[in-house]
Design a protein around this motif. Structure first.
Motif, short mmCIF file in Angstrom:
data_model
loop_
_atom_site.label_atom_id
_atom_site.label_comp_id
_atom_site.label_asym_id
_atom_site.label_seq_id
_atom_site.Cartn_x
_atom_site.Cartn_y
_atom_site.Cartn_z
N GLU A 138 0.78 -1.11 0.00
CA GLU A 138 0.16 0.02 0.02
C GLU A 138 0.82 1.19 0.07
O GLU A 138 0.51 2.37 -0.44
N ALA A 139 1.97 1.24 0.78
CA ALA A 139 2.98 2.34 0.76
C ALA A 139 3.37 2.74 -0.71
O ALA A 139 3.58 3.81 -0.92
N VAL A 140 3.88 1.65 -1.29
CA VAL A 140 4.69 2.00 -2.43
C VAL A 140 3.58 2.55 -3.52
O VAL A 140 3.79 3.16 -4.44
N ALA A 141 2.34 1.79 -3.40
CA ALA A 141 1.35 2.39 -4.16
C ALA A 141 0.98 3.78 -4.03
O ALA A 141 0.80 4.54 -5.09
N LEU A 142 0.88 4.22 -2.79
CA LEU A 142 0.53 5.55 -2.53
C LEU A 142 1.58 6.49 -3.01
O LEU A 142 1.72 7.51 -3.57
N LEU A 143 2.94 6.18 -2.91
CA LEU A 143 4.31 6.87 -3.19
C LEU A 143 4.17 7.02 -4.81
O LEU A 143 4.66 7.91 -5.23
N TYR A 144 3.78 6.08 -5.48
CA TYR A 144 3.47 6.04 -6.80
C TYR A 144 2.56 7.02 -7.28
O TYR A 144 2.82 7.96 -8.23
N GLU A 145 1.40 7.25 -6.59
CA GLU A 145 0.47 8.23 -6.67
C GLU A 145 1.11 9.61 -6.47
O GLU A 145 0.82 10.78 -7.32
N LEU A 146 1.59 9.82 -5.32
CA LEU A 146 2.10 10.85 -5.07
C LEU A 146 3.40 11.60 -6.12
O LEU A 146 3.43 12.72 -6.36
N SER A 147 4.22 10.44 -6.70
CA SER A 147 5.09 11.10 -7.38
C SER A 147 4.72 11.20 -8.62
O SER A 147 5.39 11.68 -9.69
N LYS A 148 3.38 11.17 -9.04
CA LYS A 148 2.70 11.86 -10.34
C LYS A 148 2.67 13.17 -10.37
O LYS A 148 2.92 13.93 -11.27
N SER A 149 2.87 13.79 -9.13
CA SER A 149 3.05 15.25 -9.09
C SER A 149 4.60 15.56 -9.06
O SER A 149 5.25 15.31 -8.33
N GLU A 150 4.94 16.22 -10.06
CA GLU A 150 6.30 16.69 -10.35
C GLU A 150 6.65 17.53 -8.95
O GLU A 150 7.68 17.50 -8.67
N ARG A 151 5.71 18.11 -8.41
CA ARG A 151 6.18 19.08 -7.24
C ARG A 151 6.78 18.24 -6.08
O ARG A 151 7.32 18.95 -5.02
N LEU A 152 6.03 17.08 -5.98
CA LEU A 152 6.33 16.14 -5.01
C LEU A 152 7.57 15.21 -5.08
O LEU A 152 8.04 14.58 -4.21
N CYS A 153 8.07 15.09 -6.21
CA CYS A 153 9.25 14.28 -6.72
C CYS A 153 10.34 14.59 -5.65
O CYS A 153 11.10 13.66 -5.29
N GLU A 154 10.54 15.84 -5.68
CA GLU A 154 11.91 16.42 -5.04
C GLU A 154 11.68 16.06 -3.36
O GLU A 154 12.76 15.69 -2.83
N LYS A 155 10.48 16.27 -3.06
CA LYS A 155 10.18 15.92 -1.38
C LYS A 155 10.37 14.42 -1.28
O LYS A 155 11.03 14.10 -0.30
N ILE A 156 9.67 13.53 -2.04
CA ILE A 156 9.93 12.25 -1.70
C ILE A 156 11.41 11.66 -2.00
O ILE A 156 12.04 11.12 -1.02
N GLY A 157 12.00 12.11 -3.00
CA GLY A 157 13.47 11.93 -2.97
C GLY A 157 14.31 12.71 -1.78
O GLY A 157 15.49 12.03 -1.66
N SER A 158 14.10 13.59 -1.18
CA SER A 158 14.68 14.27 -0.13
C SER A 158 14.59 13.22 0.97
O SER A 158 15.37 13.56 1.96
N ILE A 159 13.69 12.52 1.28
CA ILE A 159 13.59 11.56 2.53
C ILE A 159 14.77 10.70 2.67
O ILE A 159 15.18 9.89 1.48
N ASN A 160 15.44 10.57 3.65
CA ASN A 160 16.58 9.71 3.71
C ASN A 160 16.33 8.30 3.57
O ASN A 160 15.49 7.77 4.39
N GLY A 161 16.97 7.64 2.40
CA GLY A 161 16.78 6.36 2.30
C GLY A 161 15.48 5.91 1.31
O GLY A 161 15.32 4.73 0.91
N ALA A 162 14.60 6.81 0.89
CA ALA A 162 13.67 6.50 0.15
C ALA A 162 13.78 5.89 -1.21
O ALA A 162 13.31 4.78 -1.61
N ILE A 163 14.98 6.63 -1.92
CA ILE A 163 15.13 6.17 -3.42
C ILE A 163 16.00 4.74 -3.12
O ILE A 163 15.95 3.92 -4.07
N LEU A 164 16.84 4.63 -2.20
CA LEU A 164 17.56 3.41 -1.91
C LEU A 164 16.68 2.26 -1.91
O LEU A 164 16.83 1.29 -2.34
N ILE A 165 15.51 2.43 -0.79
CA ILE A 165 14.59 1.29 -0.70
C ILE A 165 13.90 0.80 -1.87
O ILE A 165 13.54 -0.22 -2.20
N LEU A 166 13.43 2.26 -2.79
CA LEU A 166 12.64 1.96 -3.74
C LEU A 166 13.42 1.10 -5.07
O LEU A 166 13.04 0.19 -5.78
#
Length: 813
Positions: free
Chosen positions: A211-239
């Motif tokens: 459910e979390a990865v599905a939600l992040l996918y929806e949030l990542s459709k907003s270009e404004r939120l892409c940088e915020k998601i990427g700024s979370i420590n470990g987010a991209i590494l886990i993905l």
């Protein structure tokens, strides 16, 4: 909590038993609101000609079934035939139902608001979240209402629940609420919500991860939120880990992959992905991005630490583009490209890919260009490093053009330019260019061209002087280069070491540094080992420097296990033994220093010990050669017995003239021998060890061992006793086998000589006469050997009566 629920479900909204809540009666549900066919509140009521009202979709389905089954068109309630199937919209009823629904939904939203509290029972929270999901799926406009009613922060708070079911349902609900609604996405992402969602990616419960990865996918459709998601420590590494996982659910892997694709719209995220080993977004921007983006991606590539497989992938994907960027007139672009190429060229396979992409011409041009267009020295150093990387990849460079006049990398002009740069630039660049020459001289196809160019340039003395550099990291390349040159320029190097003050001492100190065994030490001792062994002047210099004592100590420590091993142990030990063997070529030197050193350190015993180092062919071969030299000297060192001159009576009576019997003499050398003092291999019990090596698979070891044994059969020793010494250790048959095997011309030549000496023993002669293999080998040597070998073979064949002894016949006549 008190109260009952009514939830209206639309087609496509999945329901289960938990959705069947009692209705909340704010006001009565009139029978007119209910479709007789579906038993549900109507959305689009229509009336037939007989006044009966139905849900449009339901009555249309009824009429369709009547037509398909060839039945009469009848009213489903009265079952009376209808004259017309025209459907008349009941607008007033629809408006009334919509108003009733709005009032009911408002009450249900209020109840949901009161249920969304961490203190509320789990079942009520689940019901509230399901209601909100159904509301949003029913109409996109309801998502605006959810935002307006400020329910989104309350749903987000449910992520803090201690119930795994509540957390999973909250993640699912948020996903539905934000889908295709950027405003809802922005509100959801306020505060630490994104960080909280990312934490769910590492939860043990797979449902929460999904459910979390599905939600992040929806949030990542907003270009404004892409940088915020990427700024979370470990987010991209886990993905990245989830996207490449073999243990995750296929849908989860797909969502993680899609999320990363969305996040790649942000350059900072591309950087993080590259650092996590996901290079496709970076390479895509490098190939397809704007000039500024290409520059940024190339610079990033130069900062990354890549494994070898990734380097090959990058070279194949973007090598050509990086080489083109390197040719740019913009210094920043060239610097970024050079740093990236430096990174990926350090693997042999990727370096070969870059060579095929034509990296050499611009590299060489960058190094040789002077004047206004020349590169800054810091970039020339990178160019030199890249060139060193690609040259040491093992490619064939003699056919690759690097200059306007069809010059190759080993053309005389190019080598001269490299030598000029080495002598006239700083140590960092000079060291890298020396590594280029190391690579070129390591290849059999290019070494001779480089040697010829160095000779014609007269630069050998300058190269030798680099050995005296105090910095160890700058000293390795020149030593390795001289090591590669020594088999081809041994005498020139020896002459330089004669004349260069301190250089020989520097080499000796490098080889004996107490730092384990390094590549530098192995190269230095290998260089010394390849110098002409019969250069007496150089040997005297090495004696004066104390080299042999140091090397004897090092070999002894290795044999005793006191020196820890490394991957350079074998070449280092081989070099030490070969350098030590050169002292045996100076035993007759007029300085007289070699013999005392050999005696003091019992060098003959050391070489006998080294014969037993199985697996180290070169050590065994060189040790046998050294023992041959020492054994050759034995006849000159043996003290022959001295007899008093016969007395007066002895001159008259012959019976009184017999010499006294002296015991303890060497049977072969006819005098007093010992291993330490006269280097006698018979006294040193080396004969059996040398004979054992005659069965070695390496012809060079066999030939060296046979040569050492042949010293027992020389004209100046007692050959009969020499043969007997071989018989005593069963060493005759291996010599005969060497002759029969016919491995090499030089080995056959040596074996024929030895066999001819052995055949002076009648017992051996009788045995060989009955051996067709040995006789055949002698005949072959007689027919196909060189002049001297044929002569010796002829004598041997006469001894076994295979050739008539004409001189004896004529004498009898």
């Amino acid at each position: 909590m008190d109260g009952n629920w009514y939830v209206s479900y639309e087609k496509g909204v999945q329901s289960d038993d938990s959705h069947h809540f009692d209705r909340l009666y704010l006001e009565p549900i009139y029978d007119a609101f209910i479709c007789p066919l579906t038993k549900q509140v109507m959305r689009d009521p229509v009336t037939l000609e007989n006044g009966q009202t139905f849900e449009r979709e339901a009555i249309e389905k009824w009429f369709k079934e009547c037509r398909e089954n060839s039945r009469k068109m009848v009213c489903p309630l009265t079952l009376r035939e209808l004259r017309s199937t025209e459907l008349n919209p009941s607008i007033s009823l629809r408006n009334t139902i919509e108003e009733w629904n709005a009032r009911s939904e408002a009450a249900q939203v209020d109840m949901a608001r009161r249920s969304l509290s961490l203190s509320t029972p789990e079942s009520d929270i689940i019901q509230a979240l399901k209601f909100i999901q159904g509301l949003c799926l029913k109409s996109h406009l309801n998502k605006h209402m959810i935002r307006h009613e400020e329910l989104i922060p309350m749903i987000v708070d449910m992520l803090k629940s201690s119930s795994q079911r509540v957390r999973s349902k909250a993640l699912e609900t948020i996903q539905i609420v934000v889908e295709d609604n950027d405003d809802n996405k922005d509100i959801t992402a306020e505060g630490d919500t994104v960080r909280t969602v990312v934490k769910f990616l590492s939860h043990e419960q797979s449902k929460e991860r999904e459910e979390a990865v599905a939600l992040l996918y929806e949030l990542s459709k907003s270009e404004r939120l892409c940088e915020k998601i990427g700024s979370i420590n470990g987010a991209i590494l886990i993905l990245v880990g989830m996207a490449s996982s073999n243990s995750e659910d296929v849908l989860t892997v797909e969502k993680a992959e899609q999320t990363l694709e969305n996040l790649a719209r942000c350059e900072n995220n591309v950087r993080q992905m590259a650092e996590c080993g996901r290079l496709q977004p970076l390479l895509h921007l490098l190939l397809e991005g704007s000039v500024e983006t290409k520059l940024s991606m190339a610079a990033l590539l130069g900062e990354l630490v890549l494994d070898n497989e990734v380097k090959v992938f990058v070279a194949r994907t973007a090598g050509f583009s990086l080489i083109n960027l390197m040719k740019s007139n913009d210094v920043k672009s060239r610097e970024a490209a050079l740093k990236a190429l430096n990174q990926i060229s350090s693997d042999d396979t990727s370096a070969k890919v870059l060579i095929e992409a034509d990296i050499l011409p611009p590299l060489v041009q960058d190094l040789f260009t002077v004047g206004v267009k020349q590169l800054p020295m810091r970039l020339k150093e990178i160019s030199a490093t890249i060139l060193a990387n690609v040259v040491n990849s093992g490619y064939h460079f003699d056919s690759i053009e690097v200059g306007p006049d069809h010059q190759s990398l080993v053309s005389e002009e190019v080598i001269h330019n490299l030598l000029h740069l080495i002598s006239n630039t700083g140590p960092a660049i000079g060291c890298k260019l020396l590594e280029v020459l190391v690579g070129l001289t390591a290849s059999p196809s290019t070494v001779h061209s480089v040697v010829s160019a160095i000779k014609s340039s007269g630069a050998i003395m300058s190269l030798v002087q680099f050995v005296e550099t105090p910095q160890r990291d700058l000293r390795l390349a020149p030593i390795k280069l001289l090591r590669n040159l020594s088999p081809h320029m041994g005498q020139e190097l020896a002459d330089c070491l004669h004349g260069a003050s301190g250089t020989l001492g520097s080499l000796i100190r490098v080889t004996s540094e107490n730092v384990g065994i390094t590549e530098e030490q192995a190269a230095a001792v290998g260089l010394l080992a390849d110098l002409p062994e019969r250069d007496a002047g150089l040997t005297r210099r090495m004696l004066a420097e104390g080299a042999f004592e140091l090397f004897i100590s090092r070999v002894t420590r290795i044999r005793q296990g006191e020196t820890r091993g490394s991957r350079f142990m074998t070449p280092y030990l081989e070099g030490l033994v070969k350098v030590l063997s050169r002292i045996t070529f100076a035993l007759s030197d007029e300085s007289g220093a070699a013999r005392p050193l050999c005696r003091e350190h019992n060098l003959a015993a050391l070489f006998i010990d080294l014969l037993q180092m199985n697996g180290l062919d070169n050590v065994q071969m060189v040790s046998a050669m050294a023992l041959e030299n020492l054994s050759q000297e034995t006849k000159n060192l043996t003290r022959l017995p001295e007899f008093a001159p016969p007395g007066f009576c002895a001159t008259i009576f012959s019976c009184m003239s017999k010499p006294p019997i002296i015991t303890g003499l060497c049977k072969v050398h006819r005098g007093t021998c010992s291993l330490r003092e006269t280097f006698c291999i018979l006294e040193g019990q080396a004969v059996d060890k040398l004979a054992a090596l005659l069965d070695h698979t390496n012809e060079n070891v066999v030939e060296a061992s046979l040569a050492a044994l042949c010293t027992l059969l020389d004209d100046e020793v007692d050959i009969d006793n020499g043969v007997q010494a071989l018989l005593d250790v069963e060493g005759v048959k291996p010599i005969l086998d060497v002759l029969v095997e016919k491995r090499t011309d030089s080995l056959r030549r040596r074996a024929v000589w030895a066999v001819e000496r052995l055949l002076r023993n009648n017992e051996i002669t009788s045995e060989v006469s009955d051996s067709p293999n040995v006789c055949s080998a002698l005949v072959d040597a007689f027919q196909h050997g060189d002049y001297l070998t044929r002569q010796i073979a002829e004598r041997a064949l006469r001894r076994v009566d295979k050739i008539p002894n004409f001189s004896g016949i004529f004498a009898n006549k």
